[in-house]
Design an enzyme around this catalytic site. Structure first.
Site, short mmCIF file in Angstrom:
data_model
loop_
_atom_site.label_atom_id
_atom_site.label_comp_id
_atom_site.label_asym_id
_atom_site.label_seq_id
_atom_site.Cartn_x
_atom_site.Cartn_y
_atom_site.Cartn_z
N ASP A 146 -8.12 1.89 11.10
CA ASP A 146 -7.56 3.23 11.33
C ASP A 146 -8.25 3.88 12.52
OD1 ASP A 146 -5.97 5.63 9.83
OD2 ASP A 146 -7.79 6.39 10.78
N TYR A 197 -9.90 9.58 19.32
CA TYR A 197 -11.22 8.97 19.09
C TYR A 197 -11.73 8.28 20.36
CZ TYR A 197 -9.89 9.36 14.09
OH TYR A 197 -9.47 9.79 12.85
N LYS A 241 -2.89 7.34 16.05
CA LYS A 241 -2.34 8.69 15.83
C LYS A 241 -2.08 9.41 17.15
CE LYS A 241 -5.50 8.82 11.87
NZ LYS A 241 -6.78 8.28 12.32
N HIS A 282 -1.20 13.46 14.21
CA HIS A 282 -2.58 13.64 13.75
C HIS A 282 -2.78 14.96 12.99
CE1 HIS A 282 -6.89 12.20 14.90
NE2 HIS A 282 -6.91 12.82 13.74
P1 NAD Z 1 -16.38 8.90 5.50
O1 NAD Z 1 -16.25 9.71 4.26
O2 NAD Z 1 -15.86 7.52 5.56
O3 NAD Z 1 -17.92 8.95 5.84
C1 NAD Z 1 -18.50 8.16 6.82
C2 NAD Z 1 -20.01 8.39 6.75
O4 NAD Z 1 -20.48 8.12 5.42
C3 NAD Z 1 -20.76 7.39 7.63
O5 NAD Z 1 -20.91 7.90 8.92
C4 NAD Z 1 -22.07 7.26 6.91
O6 NAD Z 1 -22.91 8.31 7.29
C5 NAD Z 1 -21.70 7.45 5.46
N1 NAD Z 1 -21.58 6.17 4.73
C6 NAD Z 1 -20.62 5.20 4.90
N2 NAD Z 1 -20.81 4.20 4.03
C7 NAD Z 1 -21.89 4.54 3.28
C8 NAD Z 1 -22.58 3.91 2.21
N3 NAD Z 1 -22.17 2.75 1.73
N4 NAD Z 1 -23.66 4.55 1.69
C9 NAD Z 1 -24.08 5.73 2.17
N5 NAD Z 1 -23.45 6.39 3.17
C10 NAD Z 1 -22.39 5.79 3.73
O7 NAD Z 1 -15.80 9.80 6.69
P2 NAD Z 1 -14.88 9.58 7.94
O8 NAD Z 1 -15.37 8.49 8.81
O9 NAD Z 1 -14.70 10.90 8.56
O10 NAD Z 1 -13.48 9.15 7.30
C11 NAD Z 1 -13.02 7.80 7.25
C12 NAD Z 1 -11.94 7.58 8.27
O11 NAD Z 1 -10.86 8.51 8.08
C13 NAD Z 1 -12.36 7.85 9.73
O12 NAD Z 1 -13.20 6.86 10.26
C14 NAD Z 1 -11.02 7.97 10.39
O13 NAD Z 1 -10.44 6.69 10.57
C15 NAD Z 1 -10.25 8.77 9.34
N6 NAD Z 1 -10.28 10.24 9.61
C16 NAD Z 1 -9.11 10.86 9.87
C17 NAD Z 1 -9.08 12.23 10.11
C18 NAD Z 1 -7.76 12.90 10.38
O14 NAD Z 1 -7.75 14.07 10.77
N7 NAD Z 1 -6.66 12.22 10.18
C19 NAD Z 1 -10.27 12.98 10.12
C20 NAD Z 1 -11.47 12.32 9.86
C21 NAD Z 1 -11.46 10.95 9.59
#
Ligand code: NAD
Length: 275
Positions: free
Chosen positions: A47, A52, A77, A108
């Site tokens: 994704d 990004y 997106k 988005h």
């Molecule tokens: P997430 O909830 O996946 O959190 C990621 C963070 O959690 C990492 O940077 C790390 O610090 C921590 N983490 C990951 N694995 C872990 C583990 N096993 N143990 C402890 N900590 C851990 O947040 P995200 O990256 O914002 O969301 C996932 C995906 O969603 C993004 O990468 C993106 O592709 C998507 N996204 C979309 C939007 C949108 O507006 N559509 C916004 C934000 C994210």
């Protein structure tokens, strides 16, 4: 127990792997390495988004992976500022990804103050018709925004990708979307490391009971409540940890206890305010 990634059938008949890998905030220069690691761990659903700035790195990782395109599921997106020229923006994304189609293309954010998301959706309908996006959907849409698309356009979005984790479950829009056949993708599924989900007692107790980590329990909660998720991590160890969630299941009472964590706090901006 089934240990392959489950898939969900979308309202257009295409299937999507329920567990993937997200690349928000993955540095462009690091993206090829990080996505290559994710593919080696076993992820097949990626994704990304134009904003990004790392579509090219995602494409490079795909190109050098040796994995058949048909085995991969790729989402990107349309950024808000490009809602007026979505067809060109889509071409640019496809070129950066080095692909001739994406599996899923999303608006988005609705950015309602700009007044362009309905027209942008009509462009996405054309892109879908051309076969260059197998499925089309939206992100950060509230019920009112979905209502407008349903009333004024032809294609029902396949997904709505929204901020969602156990402490912020977005019941209203989620229930509405599901009633209309729109699948829910949960962004920030682990609370982005901003919300202390892993310290919640019910999460810790379930982790202990299943000999899993709190992050694995939270990902399992998403899978069992029907959400599509793609947690992000730069570390290969955590990528593997987040993927190793297919050999156990939470009990109904564990799922219910984790669902009880709702606190109605948002980490990101309100969809009406992000332009
Ligand atoms: P997430 O909830 O996946 O959190 C990621 C963070 O959690 C990492 O940077 C790390 O610090 C921590 N983490 C990951 N694995 C872990 C583990 N096993 N143990 C402890 N900590 C851990 O947040 P995200 O990256 O914002 O969301 C996932 C995906 O969603 C993004 O990468 C993106 O592709 C998507 N996204 C979309 C939007 C949108 O507006 N559509 C916004 C934000 C994210």
């Amino acid at each position: 127990m089934k240990t392959s990634v489950p898939s969900i059938t979308l309202n257009d008949g295409h299937t999507i792997p329920q567990l993937g890998f997200g690349v928000f905030k993955v540095e462009p220069t690091e993206t090829k390495r990080i996505v290559s690691d994710a593919l080696r761990v076993g992820y097949r659903h990626l994704d990304t988004a134009a904003i990004y700035g790392n579509e090219q790195g995602v494409g490079d990782a795909i190109a050098t992976s040796g994995i058949d395109r048909g085995e991969l599921y790729v989402t990107t997106k349309l950024w808000n500022a490009r809602q007026g020229d979505a067809l060109d923006a889509f071409d640019e994304s496809l070129e950066k990804l080095g692909l001739d189609y994406v599996d899923l293309y999303l608006i988005h954010w609705p950015a309602p103050a700009n007044g362009r998301f309905v027209d942008a959706w009509k462009s996405l309908e054309k892109i879908r018709e051309s076969g260059r996006a197998r499925s089309i959907g939206v992100s950060n849409f509230e019920e009112a925004h979905l209502q407008r698309l349903l009333a004024e356009t032809e294609v029902v979005p396949a997904v709505n990708q929204i901020e969602l984790h156990p402490a912020h479950q977005q019941q209203k829009v989620t229930e509405f979307a599901r009633r209309k056949g729109i699948a829910i993708e949960a962004w920030g599924p682990l609370g982005q490391g901003k919300y202390p989900l892993f310290e919640e007692t019910v999460v810790a107790v379930a982790a202990e009971a299943h000999d899993k980590t709190p992050a694995q329990v939270v990902i399992r909660w998403h899978l069992q409540t029907g959400n599509i998720v793609f947690p992000k991590s730069n570390s290969r160890e955590r990528m593997a940890e987040n993927f190793d969630v297919l050999d156990f299941a939470l009990s109904d009472s564990e799922v219910a206890a984790i669902s009880g964590l709702e606190r109605s706090g948002r980490m990101g901006g309100h969809p009406n305010d992000v332009n």
